[in-house]
Motif scaffolding. Sequence first.
Motif, PDB file in Angstrom:
ATOM      1  N   PRO A   2       0.835  -1.213   0.000  1.00 11.67           N
ATOM      2  CA  PRO A   2       0.000   0.000   0.000  1.00 11.67           C
ATOM      3  C   PRO A   2       0.866   1.258   0.000  1.00 11.67           C
ATOM      4  CG  PRO A   2       0.054  -0.971   2.173  1.00 11.67           C
ATOM      5  CD  PRO A   2       0.733  -1.949   1.263  1.00 11.67           C
ATOM      6  N   GLN A   3       0.323   2.311  -0.563  1.00 12.72           N
ATOM      7  CA  GLN A   3       1.021   3.603  -0.586  1.00 12.72           C
ATOM      8  C   GLN A   3       0.238   4.586   0.275  1.00 12.72           C
ATOM      9  OE1 GLN A   3       0.868   6.354  -4.051  1.00 12.72           O
ATOM     10  NE2 GLN A   3       3.091   6.047  -4.152  1.00 12.72           N
ATOM     11  N   ILE A   4       0.864   5.142   1.283  1.00 12.54           N
ATOM     12  CA  ILE A   4       0.217   6.095   2.185  1.00 12.54           C
ATOM     13  C   ILE A   4       1.019   7.387   2.160  1.00 12.54           C
ATOM     14  CG2 ILE A   4      -0.536   6.573   4.539  1.00 12.54           C
ATOM     15  CD1 ILE A   4      -0.629   3.559   5.014  1.00 12.54           C
ATOM     16  N   ARG A   5       0.328   8.488   1.852  1.00  8.61           N
ATOM     17  CA  ARG A   5       0.982   9.795   1.774  1.00  8.61           C
ATOM     18  C   ARG A   5       0.280  10.787   2.696  1.00  8.61           C
ATOM     19  NH1 ARG A   5       0.413  11.852  -3.964  1.00  8.61           N
ATOM     20  NH2 ARG A   5      -1.579  10.757  -3.844  1.00  8.61           N
ATOM     21  N   SER A   6       0.977  11.821   3.090  1.00 12.05           N
ATOM     22  CA  SER A   6       0.371  12.937   3.825  1.00 12.05           C
ATOM     23  C   SER A   6       0.007  14.025   2.823  1.00 12.05           C
ATOM     24  CB  SER A   6       1.346  13.492   4.870  1.00 12.05           C
ATOM     25  OG  SER A   6       1.581  12.544   5.883  1.00 12.05           O
ATOM     26  N   ARG A 155      -7.064   9.973  18.735  1.00  7.22           N
ATOM     27  CA  ARG A 155      -5.745   9.462  18.354  1.00  7.22           C
ATOM     28  C   ARG A 155      -5.083   8.798  19.559  1.00  7.22           C
ATOM     29  NH1 ARG A 155      -5.830   9.743  12.750  1.00  7.22           N
ATOM     30  NH2 ARG A 155      -6.397  11.861  12.102  1.00  7.22           N
ATOM     31  N   LEU A 163      -0.507  13.856  12.919  1.00  4.33           N
ATOM     32  CA  LEU A 163      -1.809  13.217  13.117  1.00  4.33           C
ATOM     33  C   LEU A 163      -2.511  13.675  14.399  1.00  4.33           C
ATOM     34  CD1 LEU A 163      -0.981   9.545  12.068  1.00  4.33           C
ATOM     35  CD2 LEU A 163      -2.178  11.299  10.741  1.00  4.33           C
TER      36      LEU A 163
END
Length: 206
Positions: A2-6, A155, A163
């Motif tokens: 998976p690719q997770i970006r901000s 959180r 985050l």
Amino acid sequence: MPQIRSLFATRLYRAALSEHGPAIDPAELAASCYSIAEDDEAGQDWCETEGYPGYTSYASLTDLPWRFPIFADVVKALDGHVAAFAEDLEFDLGDKTLQLEDLWINILPEGGSHGLHIHPHSVISGTTYVAMPEGTSALKLEDPRLGFMMGAPARRKGAREELRSFVYEKPQVGEVLLWESWLRHEVPMNMSEEDRISVSFNYKWT
């Protein structure tokens, strides 16, 4: 994988005020703040009427750089910092510039606070810190998406900074913080017995 970006970063600028413009003595600046507060009857009246703890020149004085040369030096330094931050933000200013709109003193005594707020109609806002005694409050910054999170769980404690719902930034005397004016922020209660002194400002696109 998976690719997770901000995405949609919220930038916060922090630097020594002296990095741009003339060196400024915090003790001299603090003395100037107290001198102005003592003479500013209109500001004192506004603070009493509005229930503002301590003193602010926000609603009374618009000519601090003219009254005391040290504030003119502050503005020279701030102009350099704001230009650097605008470059980092990759603003396309066209044939306009970011110019100082207003500049005001804040003196928060023990127990004083300033609730969550934004600075409408401005582009970049910030504060430079004149007196930050031990135990005084940090600047509290709010995630601008918070009101849209609806049923999201809290959180985890120790979540990555980007985050978190709130970030507490504890500046040092002689530093300046800059942020985009839409970012909600507050000054929690000053738990120190000594005054927390700062000079805040707005820049507009004109």
